[in-house]
Design a protein around this motif. Structure first.
Motif, PDB file in Angstrom:
ATOM      1  N   TYR A  79      12.154 -17.149 -27.236  1.00  0.00           N
ATOM      2  CA  TYR A  79      12.643 -16.198 -28.239  1.00  0.00           C
ATOM      3  C   TYR A  79      13.354 -15.038 -27.552  1.00  0.00           C
ATOM      4  O   TYR A  79      12.796 -14.414 -26.662  1.00  0.00           O
ATOM      5  CB  TYR A  79      11.459 -15.687 -29.058  1.00  0.00           C
ATOM      6  N   PRO A  81      15.343 -11.614 -28.686  1.00  0.00           N
ATOM      7  CA  PRO A  81      15.861 -10.746 -29.745  1.00  0.00           C
ATOM      8  C   PRO A  81      16.979  -9.844 -29.230  1.00  0.00           C
ATOM      9  O   PRO A  81      17.339  -9.888 -28.052  1.00  0.00           O
ATOM     10  CB  PRO A  81      14.647  -9.921 -30.130  1.00  0.00           C
ATOM     11  N   GLU A  83      16.838  -6.537 -29.062  1.00  0.00           N
ATOM     12  CA  GLU A  83      16.312  -5.473 -28.210  1.00  0.00           C
ATOM     13  C   GLU A  83      16.002  -6.024 -26.819  1.00  0.00           C
ATOM     14  O   GLU A  83      15.780  -7.219 -26.649  1.00  0.00           O
ATOM     15  CB  GLU A  83      15.067  -4.864 -28.835  1.00  0.00           C
ATOM     16  N   TYR A  84      16.008  -5.120 -25.856  1.00  0.00           N
ATOM     17  CA  TYR A  84      15.745  -5.562 -24.490  1.00  0.00           C
ATOM     18  C   TYR A  84      14.251  -5.731 -24.303  1.00  0.00           C
ATOM     19  O   TYR A  84      13.478  -4.836 -24.612  1.00  0.00           O
ATOM     20  CB  TYR A  84      16.293  -4.544 -23.495  1.00  0.00           C
ATOM     21  N   THR A  85      13.850  -6.894 -23.792  1.00  0.00           N
ATOM     22  CA  THR A  85      12.422  -7.180 -23.744  1.00  0.00           C
ATOM     23  C   THR A  85      11.914  -7.486 -22.348  1.00  0.00           C
ATOM     24  O   THR A  85      10.837  -8.037 -22.202  1.00  0.00           O
ATOM     25  CB  THR A  85      12.098  -8.396 -24.637  1.00  0.00           C
ATOM     26  N   LEU A  86      12.688  -7.136 -21.332  1.00  0.00           N
ATOM     27  CA  LEU A  86      12.168  -7.337 -19.978  1.00  0.00           C
ATOM     28  C   LEU A  86      10.986  -6.405 -19.791  1.00  0.00           C
ATOM     29  O   LEU A  86      11.023  -5.252 -20.229  1.00  0.00           O
ATOM     30  CB  LEU A  86      13.245  -7.031 -18.945  1.00  0.00           C
TER      31      LEU A  86
ATOM     32  N   ILE B 150       6.623  -5.750 -28.883  1.00  0.00           N
ATOM     33  CA  ILE B 150       7.503  -6.881 -28.566  1.00  0.00           C
ATOM     34  C   ILE B 150       7.188  -7.472 -27.183  1.00  0.00           C
ATOM     35  O   ILE B 150       7.265  -8.674 -26.994  1.00  0.00           O
ATOM     36  CB  ILE B 150       9.004  -6.497 -28.665  1.00  0.00           C
ATOM     37  N   TYR B 151       6.782  -6.622 -26.221  1.00  0.00           N
ATOM     38  CA  TYR B 151       6.494  -7.148 -24.874  1.00  0.00           C
ATOM     39  C   TYR B 151       5.362  -8.166 -24.916  1.00  0.00           C
ATOM     40  O   TYR B 151       5.417  -9.214 -24.288  1.00  0.00           O
ATOM     41  CB  TYR B 151       6.127  -6.015 -23.923  1.00  0.00           C
ATOM     42  N   ILE B 154       6.613 -11.353 -26.533  1.00  0.00           N
ATOM     43  CA  ILE B 154       7.449 -12.127 -25.620  1.00  0.00           C
ATOM     44  C   ILE B 154       6.576 -12.803 -24.569  1.00  0.00           C
ATOM     45  O   ILE B 154       6.785 -13.976 -24.228  1.00  0.00           O
ATOM     46  CB  ILE B 154       8.507 -11.217 -24.956  1.00  0.00           C
ATOM     47  N   THR B 157       5.341 -15.879 -25.991  1.00  0.00           N
ATOM     48  CA  THR B 157       6.308 -16.981 -26.048  1.00  0.00           C
ATOM     49  C   THR B 157       6.501 -17.586 -24.661  1.00  0.00           C
ATOM     50  O   THR B 157       6.948 -18.713 -24.536  1.00  0.00           O
ATOM     51  CB  THR B 157       7.696 -16.548 -26.586  1.00  0.00           C
TER      52      THR B 157
END
Lengths: 349, 255
Positions: A79, A81, A83-86, B150-151, B154, B157
């Motif tokens: 997934y 998105p 937005e930045y998710t690192l 969100i982190y 993620i 996932t």
């Protein structure tokens, strides 16, 4: 192969969709608020639908009626998105390898090297996310998701926050990666151009419902309804006053048509299919000629949209800048256009 | 621009006020006062008791307050606001009155059958806990709120289960802010006076912590010793603030 049947009531908004994609590159297209993101989130498992099921590559990941609900970390769905998710506290290498370690996969050095080479992120490994540009961050996110070998990749407008040239580069990269690793993807976007460029198959969404779905070319060439036509950029939408076997009447103009299928209340013509004619030549053999006056000019990079008025009818025609200059067209000019029979499609309300 | 220049004046006045009060304090004592302080058995016992009770209070705050903060950060607005208002209560009630209320509870014969809290270590520790835990809850809540969920999602996932995804992302990202909340709770417990005195009784060598010791010193007329002990607390507080600023600056770089 992805199948998602989802029903969810959010109180002021509800989703009720059946989505089936067989291709590699699939697009969920619709305006903001049409429910695209929520659908992706239900497929990944962030939300649970009230009813429905999700089947990916013949594996039932969710079936509310039967009580099947595979946890997110076992669904094998990548997934990405907008937005930045690192993970901000890990360097790029740790970010990339997070999934491999969590899933206890065997680290495939060759695949890793190949992917970071393809994505051009080889020299970023020791940096932290806050040292990267937006485009670099999304490149890393993409590779991080691919390294765990997902069954399917879901992308929720992943490049919308990026500048146009970078967005195009990343779209190309994504496309190459999906092709070479044969990973199917659902790409959510509200950008028509992006949808067109990426899709093999497309589903168009409006207020929580799929209003049309199918192969890209079919959908883009024959919208089933007025609202779909509008979304797909058919600027010329005319209500049919009279419908005969090979002819329609619109505001007193009669146009020859070919094989109108389905229920026809409106006809749709893309502005690029409305041809500007050179009046200094013989145009008697042209189809559906309309004479009118150019009301307004809308300039786009490389092209010009002409708004042409002929009695009660407004026709949009998209031509290249070159043509406009060469023919000396300006606002107020008298022009003739041809609405080619083959490009006229019809649809419902 | 003009307004910012103008607002410099009150800022300078306030800074001068703080510095003046503290420097004035240090001018009133000599090194030998500190030396004498650390040779004073009653003071040392108060330090030990203060450390023991405050660490107990912080330990309990951490155990209950951090998960509560997480719950508040992730639950819906209405519930979160309601509970938040309840946790304001221990902060706004004056500590002395907290002491009175706790004494009233501990005086209950039913509770007395199990354990006598009055004038004991646990009585003092619980009094400090009551006053300090809301700081931990609030600090944890805002720490968790700062980290986007969100982190964690993620991470899931990417194959991390519920616990691993939480500890690898949300918890690690919120950790430093939580830690600074805990340091503040600890400082609050260490300097707690009113409730600790009422519930613990301030018995020398038994339930006397540093502020009670300072109070007694001054009441007995040993003002210089009381001042030296006060400055000791000031130094500890200063070091704590320095520590907090350092760890928070470090986590700001990442977020």
């Amino acid at each position: 192969m992805i199948e998602a049947v989802l029903k969810k009531d959010f109180g002021n908004f509800s989703i009720d969709v059946e989505i089936r994609f067989k291709g590699l590159k699939n697009v969920l297209f619709g305006i903001s608020g049409s429910g695209k993101s929520s659908i992706l989130k239900m497929i990944v498992g962030f939300y649970e639908p009230d009813r429905g099921k999700v089947i990916v590559n013949n594996k039932v990941l969710l079936d509310v009626e039967r009580g099947v609900n595979t946890p997110i970390f076992k669904r094998g769905i990548g997934y990405i998105p907008q937005e930045y998710t690192l993970f901000p506290h890990m360097d790029i290498e740790a970010n990339l390898l997070y999934g491999v370690k969590s899933k206890r996969l065997k680290f495939d050095k060759k695949r890793f090297d190949l992917l970071i080479e393809l994505a051009g992120i080889k020299n970023l490994l020791k940096l932290y996310p806050n040292q990267l540009s937006g485009g670099q961050k999304q490149r890393v996110s993409l590779i991080r998701a691919l390294l765990v070998e997902p069954e399917i990749l879901l992308l929720d407008e992943p490049f919308s926050a990026l500048d146009r040239p970078i967005r195009e580069e990343l779209r190309e990269l994504l496309s190459e990666l999906l092709d070479s690793f044969n990973i199917p993807a659902i790409f959510v976007t509200h950008d028509l151009e992006e949808a067109y460029e990426f899709a093999d198959e497309i589903a168009i969404l409006e207020s929580g419902n799929v209003i049309q779905a199918g192969k890209k070319d079919e959908v883009f060439s024959s919208p089933e309804s007025r609202s779909i036509a509008r979304l797909l950029g058919f600027k010329n939408i005319f209500e049919i006053d009279e419908l005969r076997s090979d002819e329609i009447v619109v505001k007193g103009f009669s146009f020859k048509v070919r094989r109108l299928k389905g229920s026809c209340k409106f006809v749709f013509i893309k502005p690029e299919d409305v041809l500007l004619l050179r009046t200094d030549r013989d145009i008697s053999n042209k189809e559906n000629v309309v004479f009118g006056e150019v009301l307004k000019f809308f300039e786009k990079p490389g092209s010009v949209l002409l708004k042409i008025k002929s009695k009660g009818l407004i026709v949009y025609s998209r031509v290249t800048r070159h043509v406009v200059v060469k023919m000396g067209i300006s606002e107020g000019s008298r022009v003739a256009v041809s609405l080619k029979k083959d490009t006229i499609v019809c649809g419902d309300e | 621009m003009k307004l910012t220049k103008f607002s410099f004046i009150p800022a300078i006045l306030l800074v001068a006020f703080v510095l003046l009060v503290i420097i004035w304090g240090f001018l009133g004592v000599t090194l030998s006062d500190f030396r004498k302080l650390f040779l004073d058995g009653e003071f040392i016992s108060a330090v030990v008791f203060g450390l023991e009770t405050s660490f107990t209070s912080v330990f309990l705050s951490c155990l209950l307050g951090v998960p509560t903060g997480f719950m508040l950060a992730r639950s819906d607005r209405f519930l979160s606001k309601f509970l938040d208002a309840i946790f304001d209560v221990p902060i706004i009630i004056p500590p002395l009155i907290v002491g009175v209320l706790l004494l009233n509870v501990f005086n209950n014969s039913f509770i007395g059958k199990f354990y006598s809290f009055i004038f004991t270590f646990w009585g003092a520790a619980i009094a400090q806990f009551f006053i300090a835990f809301p700081f931990t809850v609030k600090a944890s809540k805002s720490a968790f709120e700062l980290v986007s969920p969100i982190y964690e999602r993620i991470a899931m996932t990417l194959g991390a289960n519920y616990y691993k995804s939480f500890f690898d992302t949300t918890f690690k990202l919120a950790r430093n802010s939580i830690l600074s909340g805990l340091v503040l709770s600890w400082l609050r417990s260490l300097g707690e006076f009113g409730a600790t005195l009422i519930v613990g009784g301030g018995i020398a060598y038994k339930t006397e912590n540093i502020p009670i010791n300072i109070y007694l010193k001054i009441m007995e007329g040993n003002f210089r010793e009381g001042l030296a002990a006060s400055l000791f607390i000031v130094l500890v507080a200063f070091l704590c603030v320095l520590f907090i600023k350092l760890i928070l600056a470090k986590s700001k770089i990442m977020l």
